[in-house]
Design a protein around this motif. Structure first.
Motif, short mmCIF file in Angstrom:
data_model
loop_
_atom_site.label_atom_id
_atom_site.label_comp_id
_atom_site.label_asym_id
_atom_site.label_seq_id
_atom_site.Cartn_x
_atom_site.Cartn_y
_atom_site.Cartn_z
N ASP A 627 27.03 41.02 46.40
CA ASP A 627 27.62 39.90 47.13
C ASP A 627 28.43 39.07 46.14
OD1 ASP A 627 26.47 40.62 49.57
OD2 ASP A 627 24.60 39.57 49.08
N LEU A 628 29.69 38.85 46.47
CA LEU A 628 30.61 38.22 45.54
C LEU A 628 30.53 36.70 45.60
CD1 LEU A 628 33.69 40.50 46.25
CD2 LEU A 628 32.23 40.57 44.22
N PRO A 629 30.69 36.03 44.47
CA PRO A 629 30.82 34.58 44.50
C PRO A 629 32.15 34.20 45.13
CG PRO A 629 31.27 35.42 42.30
CD PRO A 629 30.81 36.59 43.11
N PRO A 630 32.35 32.94 45.48
CA PRO A 630 33.66 32.54 46.04
C PRO A 630 34.79 32.97 45.12
CG PRO A 630 32.06 30.76 46.27
CD PRO A 630 31.40 31.81 45.43
N LEU A 631 35.81 33.59 45.71
CA LEU A 631 36.94 34.11 44.96
C LEU A 631 38.12 33.16 45.11
CD1 LEU A 631 38.47 36.34 43.40
CD2 LEU A 631 38.90 37.44 45.62
N GLU A 632 38.53 32.56 44.00
CA GLU A 632 39.70 31.69 44.01
C GLU A 632 40.91 32.51 43.53
OE1 GLU A 632 38.22 28.39 41.71
OE2 GLU A 632 37.37 27.44 43.52
N LEU A 633 41.47 32.20 42.39
CA LEU A 633 42.64 32.95 41.92
C LEU A 633 42.27 34.38 41.53
CD1 LEU A 633 45.60 33.18 40.97
CD2 LEU A 633 44.87 32.17 38.79
N PHE A 634 41.18 34.50 40.78
CA PHE A 634 40.74 35.84 40.39
C PHE A 634 39.29 35.79 39.94
CE2 PHE A 634 41.75 33.99 36.35
CZ PHE A 634 41.13 34.71 35.33
N GLU A 635 38.67 36.96 39.94
CA GLU A 635 37.32 37.12 39.41
C GLU A 635 37.31 38.40 38.59
OE1 GLU A 635 34.56 36.35 37.92
OE2 GLU A 635 33.93 35.12 39.64
N VAL A 636 36.41 38.46 37.63
CA VAL A 636 36.26 39.63 36.78
C VAL A 636 34.80 40.04 36.79
CG1 VAL A 636 36.67 40.66 34.52
CG2 VAL A 636 38.12 38.77 35.30
N LEU A 637 34.53 41.25 37.25
CA LEU A 637 33.18 41.80 37.23
C LEU A 637 33.07 42.78 36.07
CD1 LEU A 637 32.73 42.63 41.04
CD2 LEU A 637 32.35 40.44 39.87
N VAL A 638 32.01 42.65 35.30
CA VAL A 638 31.74 43.58 34.20
C VAL A 638 30.46 44.32 34.54
CG1 VAL A 638 31.29 43.85 31.74
CG2 VAL A 638 32.90 42.12 32.54
N ILE A 639 30.56 45.65 34.60
CA ILE A 639 29.42 46.49 34.96
C ILE A 639 28.97 47.24 33.71
CG2 ILE A 639 28.61 48.32 36.50
CD1 ILE A 639 30.87 47.57 38.42
N ASP A 640 27.82 46.84 33.18
CA ASP A 640 27.28 47.47 31.98
C ASP A 640 26.61 48.79 32.34
OD1 ASP A 640 28.05 45.34 30.43
OD2 ASP A 640 26.14 44.29 30.64
N GLY A 641 26.29 49.56 31.31
CA GLY A 641 25.53 50.77 31.52
C GLY A 641 26.30 51.91 32.10
N GLU A 642 27.63 51.83 32.04
CA GLU A 642 28.46 52.89 32.62
C GLU A 642 28.63 54.05 31.65
OE1 GLU A 642 30.17 53.43 35.63
OE2 GLU A 642 28.64 52.02 36.22
N MET A 643 28.22 55.23 32.05
CA MET A 643 28.49 56.49 31.36
C MET A 643 28.68 56.32 29.87
SD MET A 643 30.74 58.51 34.17
CE MET A 643 31.69 57.19 34.88
#
Length: 643
Positions: A627-643
């Motif tokens: 579930d995303l936080p409120p999105l204003e101009l932009f958001e950046v999600l960082v997903i750790d543990g990837e391959m």
């Protein structure tokens, strides 16, 4: 050794006027540090030298007399390096003053009318001529012999077919061009030889750039050249212009094209803080500059902000938001380190040097993928043959490209994923070029307004609604075993309602599919670009999703106007959500804040930690993603543990 520009960096450019030579370097550097930048792009030499040059090819800035040292560049390099800020040298070799033009007519641009290109007392020089080919190297050598500059940028290094007023001046006819071109020079775009000349001009600039890069590297290997494809850093200027239609995704497109081709070559995006050169006192709309910078960093470029004069002179409201985005990039250095493209879909951009590139088709497909939240990278058609990045994608889309070069055909035939073509892509005369194509042969072409006016396609399934064909339709014969879908409803009279009937259902398909190649033999992207029917968008994107051997779209309820950009860096999988809800006709306005949305990437690790950088929170991963936080101009999600 890892060179400095392979780490993320941020630049502030002061494009100085002659009268600015007395500026307070420490005051400017204070502003640059507050802004979040760690590099200063400063006007150094070329048309006007901001240091005491001894070369006859340059003019010392008379305003240097305002400085105690008489040397702005020397003062700036010393003060910047004392703070750990890089000093980049802006050079402009496009023009010389009247005296030097008279002394060296062999340097000058000569128009088809036999006249020089003179503007406000300055004469354009030709890149084929001795000024570019010899004198510029002497200038760079002089700078390197005196100052430890950290890089070079060359402004307007091109054959200046248009002057500052936008007036078309034609193709240069100087003797150096005549010798190098090896044949009659065209006068302009209407001449048959113009396409060949455009490639000649690009090759000449690329060759000059490569030689200059070698010269700088030999003298100071830690100083990169910021310029074109053969430079250390690829340059893109994000700007607006009065009278030019706005393509809202231009920055994202250009950065993606460069980064997909060579993921480990840095890109420098210079966001112009004013409206247009003639209106350089007027600041650009803040939301417009914000899009320049957010689109740039989302695709892995290094952000730069560009003002006329000094920061004190540049009364631009947009600098506040530009500084916030620049500081975001600074504060999350690890996230942007080695950030490379990571989408599974690839959209090929038509060769811009082709005689009539299918830009409307490309832009329509671009918007369609973006709005349906299919993350994608962009690659130039001219790079298909020499780009090893195809193997990192699942599906490649070819937008109305016409006959493909043999190297491109070989690369696509070797590609393990799916290929989706629209319009004329992959047809050479009557032949289908791609191995495994569902088309046996092309029988005819209906191209132009009248040729397809009132033609429709009827999708399969009960209750389907016809969609219009706009642009071109290619009549093809299916190959054995090909699957076909959609049927053509022929043209019929139009005009008075009494005569608007007579459409006939034909056996001609709107989609053909084999095991690895899907063909839409009509310009569905152009139709979407010009008409805006979601039916066009959905027919195309559904075809891409069906063709791809693995998922390529994210699952989300975000609005159509939010772009999802996937990258991978040292931090893991990086997802930029770029809010384009403020896009309007010829402008960007404030984006609408988006609340309560979710996002799921089907191929991402469900056990990975997900952090929203802008919101500063960790997100809980559930069956439907996050579930995303409120999105204003932009958001950046960082997903750790990837391959």
């Amino acid at each position: 050794m890892r060179l400095w520009w392979h780490e993320p960096f941020r630049t502030f450019q002061t494009n100085l006027r002659e009268i600015d030579a007395g500026l307070d370097v420490d005051r400017v550097l204070d502003r640059i540090e507050e802004f979040g930048a760690n590099a200063w792009l400063l006007s150094v030499g070329g048309i006007v030298s901001n240091y005491p040059t001894d070369l006859a090819a340059q003019t010392r800035n008379p305003a240097l007399a305002q400085r105690e040292s008489g040397d702005l560049v020397g003062d700036a390099v010393s003060a910047a390096h004392a703070r750990g800020i890089r000093l980049l040298a802006r050079m402009d070799f496009s023009k010389v003053d009247r005296r030097r033009a008279e002394e060296h007519p062999e340097w000058c641009f000569v128009g088809p009318d036999g006249e020089w290109q003179v503007y406000n007392g300055l004469t354009s020089v030709c890149p084929s001529a001795p000024y570019y080919q010899r004198e510029t190297f002497a200038v760079v050598d002089e700078v390197l012999s005196r100052y430890d500059v950290d890089g070079f940028f060359f402004n307007w290094a091109s054959y200046n077919e248009r002057d500052y007023s936008g007036r078309y001046r034609g193709v240069c006819q100087c003797l150096s061009c005549a010798r190098a071109f090896g044949g009659p020079l065209p006068a302009g775009p209407d001449d048959p030889g113009y396409p060949r000349w455009r490639r000649f001009a690009k090759d000449m600039i690329d060759g000059f750039c490569a030689r200059m890069r070698e010269r700088i590297a030999a003298r100071r290997p830690e100083a990169p050249l910021i310029m074109g494809d053969t430079a250390d850093i690829v340059f893109h200027e994000a700007n607006n212009a009065v009278g030019r239609p706005l393509w809202h995704h231009r920055t994202s497109e250009h950065v993606s094209t460069a980064r997909t081709y060579r993921p480990h070559v840095p890109v420098f995006t210079n966001a112009v803080g004013f409206v247009d050169m003639p209106y350089r006192l007027a600041g650009e709309e803040p939301e417009h500059v914000a899009q320049y910078l957010v689109q740039a960093i989302s695709r892995g470029a290094n952000p730069s902000t560009y003002v006329m004069g000094t920061p004190d002179d540049a009364r631009y409201e947009c600098l506040d938001v530009a500084g916030r985005i620049t500081r975001h990039h600074r504060d999350h250095q690890h996230v942007y380190t080695d950030l490379v493209p990571a989408a599974r879909a690839l959209l090929v951009r038509p060769d811009l040097l082709a005689p009539d590139p299918a830009i409307p088709e490309f832009q329509g497909l671009y918007r369609a993928l973006l709005e349906r939240h299919v993350p994608f990278d962009v690659l130039g058609e001219e790079r298909l043959a020499d780009c090893g990045g195809l193997g990192d994608h699942t599906v490649v889309v070819l937008p109305d490209l016409g006959a493909l070069a043999p190297g491109a055909v070989a690369a696509l035939d070797a590609f393990a994923g799916a290929v989706v073509t629209t319009g004329s892509s992959g047809f050479d005369g009557s032949a289908a070029q791609l191995a495994g194509s569902p088309v046996h042969e092309r029988l005819a072409v209906r191209d132009g307004v009248e040729a397809v006016r009132s033609m429709h396609l009827l999708p399969d399934g009960a209750g389907a609604f016809p969609v219009p064909v706009v642009g071109a339709y290619h009549v093809v014969a299916p190959a054995d075993g090909a699957l076909t879908a959609m049927r053509v409803l022929s043209r019929a009279p139009y005009g008075p309602p009494e005569k608007c009937h007579g459409h006939v259902e034909l056996a001609q398909p709107g989609l053909l599919r084999s095991e690895r190649v899907t063909v839409l033999p009509w310009t569905v992207g152009r139709a979407y670009r010009e008409v805006g029917l979601s039916a066009h968008r959905d027919l195309f994107v559904d075809a891409v999703l069906a063709a791809a051997p693995a998922p390529v779209a994210v699952e989300t309820d975000l609005p159509d106007q939010v772009e999802v950009v996937l990258g991978r860096s040292r931090a893991g999988l990086v997802v930029h959500l770029v809010n384009l809800t403020g896009a309007g006709p010829q402008r960007f306005g404030p984006p609408v804040t988006v609340h309560g949305s979710h996002l799921r990437i089907p191929w991402a690790d469900r056990c990975a930690r997900v952090r929203a950088l802008r919101a500063g929170v960790d997100l809980t991963v559930t069956e439907r993603g996050v579930d995303l936080p409120p999105l204003e101009l932009f958001e950046v999600l960082v997903i750790d543990g990837e391959m």
